[in-house]
Design an enzyme around this catalytic site. Structure first.
Site, short mmCIF file in Angstrom:
data_model
loop_
_atom_site.label_atom_id
_atom_site.label_comp_id
_atom_site.label_asym_id
_atom_site.label_seq_id
_atom_site.Cartn_x
_atom_site.Cartn_y
_atom_site.Cartn_z
N ASP A 187 18.32 -34.62 26.51
CA ASP A 187 17.36 -34.61 25.01
C ASP A 187 18.85 -34.84 23.97
O ASP A 187 19.57 -35.09 23.24
CB ASP A 187 16.66 -32.96 24.42
CG ASP A 187 15.18 -33.47 24.77
OD1 ASP A 187 15.29 -33.54 26.20
OD2 ASP A 187 14.25 -32.62 23.90
N LYS A 204 4.30 -41.41 28.15
CA LYS A 204 3.89 -40.73 27.57
C LYS A 204 5.07 -40.95 26.18
O LYS A 204 5.40 -40.57 25.14
CB LYS A 204 4.06 -39.41 28.26
CG LYS A 204 4.32 -37.92 27.16
CD LYS A 204 5.49 -36.77 28.58
CE LYS A 204 5.04 -34.70 27.50
NZ LYS A 204 5.63 -34.60 28.53
N GLN A 205 6.12 -41.52 27.04
CA GLN A 205 7.36 -41.98 25.91
C GLN A 205 8.22 -43.03 26.64
O GLN A 205 8.12 -44.11 27.85
CB GLN A 205 8.12 -40.33 25.84
CG GLN A 205 8.97 -40.27 27.00
CD GLN A 205 9.14 -39.00 27.92
OE1 GLN A 205 8.38 -38.40 27.87
NE2 GLN A 205 10.24 -38.79 26.88
N GLU A 242 6.61 -38.74 31.74
CA GLU A 242 6.67 -37.76 32.31
C GLU A 242 4.99 -37.64 32.89
O GLU A 242 4.32 -36.80 33.70
CB GLU A 242 7.03 -36.10 31.82
CG GLU A 242 7.49 -36.46 31.43
CD GLU A 242 8.52 -34.49 31.27
OE1 GLU A 242 7.50 -33.83 30.76
OE2 GLU A 242 9.50 -34.86 31.05
#
Ligand code: BGC
Length: 756
Positions: free
Chosen positions: A352, A587-588, A478
């Site tokens: 991150d 998920k992303q 993920e």
């Protein structure tokens, strides 16, 4: 005016937990949740917390089946001594915000660096009082946290009693049903010393961790006209009672100073006396002034505004301020996924930082970016050890989640298998270099990190007849784990290897090649890296004419999640991982993130095709997603879509849209909000050809303004639908590319480019 304000809110448990996070006060070293000093009535659950960045213990993490190399210990951020408590009694009645209180108001003043909670309280006789608590985590004296209480009586004269506690016995927060916080509440810190100086009214509690062998000392003292009338000390807690008289319209001020010192940064035997003396000689108003001056400087360097959307500006301010509050600035700490605002993800640092948060610091405050890079260097040996555990003979593999360097992720498929963290760290260092030209940092420590992490790619991947392939790793998504040739991983490894080669050459030419000897890097190794980069396999479906997320993704059935009720999200809390892994569902941002970071490697039409394919498969269950979809929509010119994603992502915490802000802010998303504005709508890019802007204003805004640093100079960009105005605020002239053309922006001149 940069303020976050809440008033007229309901006193529900959910609201208060959320506000504990939103009104936390932190300075990158310490963080205190916005708990009520006087506590909550029965029936309310609060997550009371105060943290020191990088101060941790080691907890057991039992694996049901302990296979080789499985992690069975984790580092956890600790909740340290509670110095927040202050109870008020007026004329024998306890003051509470829950009974007979009106005009409740909270504000976070991001220009002054203070958080205020105030209300009017009415006693049984109907007399009223103004009660105000103002908090500060000092940016100029990092161990210092202050609470200034002011009580103003409107009519009443009589006794006031203030009870102040310093409690060394605290536990960590837990929720056994949510994998995003700790499952078990632990009592990590043990009080080993409690000293009270009654004459000076000073309390010092020392506590030690169980396993990591660290100590924290917390010191509390007060400043007030009221005399100390009673002091009760137990082994783990000290209670100070102050009593005196209050009269109408004579505000009574009471200040509680707390110092948080840890043995990683301070010599506990010496530091406290010096700091106490320093605080006392400075005094609160001087400390407030220094705080405001620090923030004036911060905001001058971090301009990011749009016209016409107040909530968005509030969110932008809140995001940038939160990043400042969260970032470790000492080279041995970093930015936890929840900053210092809560215990979600147990205080761990992830990728991150490098992909989502560092660009903000790189462009507005490169000194902090330097420290964040230094942190990675400080744990390089641990990353080397980690690589050995994973079976690699050379190089370093950074842990997926960690505090002091040990891998603390218990579930390797969506943890340790995310090897892309190595190239993400390299990417952030390369961006820092492109933004600053600071080759010395590369020579001193950045290069060693880049080379050592590059080495692992040659071990995890291998050459086939045609390609270099990387098997059994996990990309950013993920919901798709342990796959072959994750596109994002492969393209990021390719870029990483290419740049490692470039730095080898640049350092050698500049006579700064000490690191090359230190780690025994050879030109043959570099040649092998270049061969792997050139042959890197990047999966592409000829049939669909899109890039493939990995070798098997497109062969799976699509998960129809659009019609699922809202309670089924995030899917990770309702579906077995294997179910998710067997479907096309993400998920992303994964491939879409590659479209942003490695934009030059793609044609715009290909980006659009890939985006259109992957967008409906993405749940955005991770807060690291929408901001990237916003940026990439801007890349192919869909500013409406870009705006919608940006609007959603920028307000996640302020509106609690992910419903878990109570566990802490979504720090990466806050960095993502900055990226969305500056890289998305501003179109800023840092490449080897320099810095460039390609702005696109969404129709909802009349103007956007942001500042950035480049090679030691500072610029202010003001963009309207028809014009771009670029001003050199400080430093030497630099050339900046705007919409594909180079302009030399000279001292104090404004460049006013009319959009064609
Ligand atoms: C995301 C990761 C992220 C982590 C910490 C997870 O939900 O999938 O990409 O690193 O949260 O923010």
């Amino acid at each position: 005016m940069k303020k976050l304000i809440k008033q007229g809110f309901e006193l529900t448990n959910d609201n208060l937990l959320l506000q504990e996070t939103l009104f936390h006060t932190a300075n990158g070293y310490l963080g205190v949740r916005g708990n009520f000093e006087e506590g909550y009535p029965q029936g309310f659950s609060s997550s009371r917390g105060q943290y020191i960045n990088g101060f941790y213990d080691i907890a057991e993490m039992k694996q049901a089946e302990q296979l080789y190399g499985f992690v069975n210990k984790k580092e956890v951020m600790l909740n340290v001594a509670d110095t927040q408590s202050l109870m008020i009694e007026i004329g024998g009645e306890a003051v509470s915000l829950f009974e007979n209180a009106t005009d409740i108001y909270r504000e976070l003043d991001m220009e002054k660096g203070t958080a205020l909670r105030q209300f009017t309280w009415h006693n049984q006789a109907g007399q009223s009082f103004q009660i105000a608590f103002k908090r500060m985590a000092s940016f100029v004296m990092l161990p210092l946290f202050t609470i200034e209480l002011t009580i103003t009586s409107n009519e009443f004269s009589g006794e006031v009693k203030i009870t102040s506690k310093h409690n060394g016995e605290v536990t960590n927060f837990a929720d056994p049903n949510d994998p995003r916080v700790a499952a078990e509440s632990e009592h990590y810190l043990r009080v080993v010393g409690n000293q009270v100086d009654e004459a000076q009214g000073i309390s010092k509690i020392t506590a030690k961790t169980q396993v990591s062998d660290l100590a924290a000392e917390t010191i509390v003292f007060h400043e007030s006209k009221l005399p100390l009338t009673e002091l009760v000390a137990t082994e783990v807690e000290n209670t100070f009672i102050y009593r005196g008289e209050i009269s109408p319209k004579q505000p009574l001020s009471f200040t509680k100073f707390s110092l948080f010192l840890d043995s990683r940064r301070y010599d506990l035997a010496k530091a406290s006396e010096e700091l106490i003396a320093e605080v006392k000689s400075a005094g609160l108003s001087d400390l407030y002034q220094k705080q405001a001056a620090y923030l004036t400087d911060f905001w001058q360097n971090a301009v990011a505004e749009v016209s016409g959307d107040q909530l968005l500006n509030e969110s932008l301010d809140y995001s940038l301020y939160s990043l400042l509050q969260s970032a470790g600035k000492d080279g041995i700490s970093n930015i936890a996924a929840k900053g210092l605002s809560g215990e979600g993800y147990e205080g761990h640092y992830f990728w991150d930082t490098e992909i989502y948060m560092m660009p903000f610091f790189t462009l507005t405050n490169p000194q902090i970016a330097q420290k964040l890079i230094h942190y990675r260097y400080s744990i390089l040996d641990k990353a080397r050890e980690n690589a050995r555990i994973l079976g690699h003979q050379t190089g370093a593999l950074y842990p997926w989640r960690t505090i002091a360097g040990a891998e603390s992720s218990g579930y390797f498929p969506s943890g340790t298998a995310q090897y892309h963290i190595n190239s993400d760290i390299a990417y952030a260092i390369i961006q820092y270099y492109l933004a600053t030209g600071d080759l010395q940092l590369i020579a001193d420590y950045g290069g060693e990190v880049i080379f050592e992490t590059a080495r692992v790619w040659l071990e995890v991947g291998h050459f086939t007849e045609e390609h270099f392939v990387i098997n059994a790793v996990t990309g950013p998504d993920e919901y798709t784990c342990v796959v072959n040739n994750n596109f994002y991983t492969n393209i990021s490894a390719k870029y990483h290897l290419e740049w490692a080669g470039k730095f080898y050459q640049v350092l050698t030419e500049a006579g700064l090649a000490e690191v090359i000897g230190k780690i025994g890097l050879t030109s043959a190794e570099i040649a092998e890296w270049q061969r792997a980069a050139a042959a890197m396999y990047l999966p592409f479906s000829k049939e669909l004419q899109i890039h493939e997320q990995d070798d098997s993704f497109l062969a799976k059935p699509v998960m129809e999640f659009k019609n699922l009720p809202a309670e089924k999200f995030p899917l990770l809390l309702h579906y077995h991982p294997l179910y998710l892994y067997r479907h096309q569902v993400t998920k992303q941002a994964d491939l879409v993130l590659a479209y942003f970071l490695y934009e030059n490697q793609f044609e715009e039409a290909a980006i659009k095709r890939g985006y259109d394919y992957y967008e409906p498969l993405t749940t955005h269950d991770s807060s690291l997603s929408s901001c990237i979809f916003s940026i990439v929509a801007n890349q192919f010119g869909d500013s409406e879509k870009a705006y919608n994603y940006f609007d959603e992502s920028s307000k996640i915490d302020i509106t609690n849209s992910h419903k878990n802000t109570k566990d802490g802010i979504h720090a990466a998303n806050m960095g993502g909000t900055y990226l969305g504005l500056v890289f998305g709508f501003g179109g800023l890019r840092l490449t080897e050809s320099g810095i460039s802007l390609r702005p696109q204003l969404p129709k909802n805004w009349d103007k956007m303004t942001f500042s950035f640093h480049y090679h030691g100079s500072q610029f202010l960009a003001e963009i309207t639908e028809a014009t771009i105005n670029l001003t050199l605020v400080a430093g030497a002239a630099q050339s900046v590319m705007i919409n594909g053309e180079n302009y030399l922006v000279e001292k104090k001149q404004s460049l006013n480019e009319v959009l064609k």
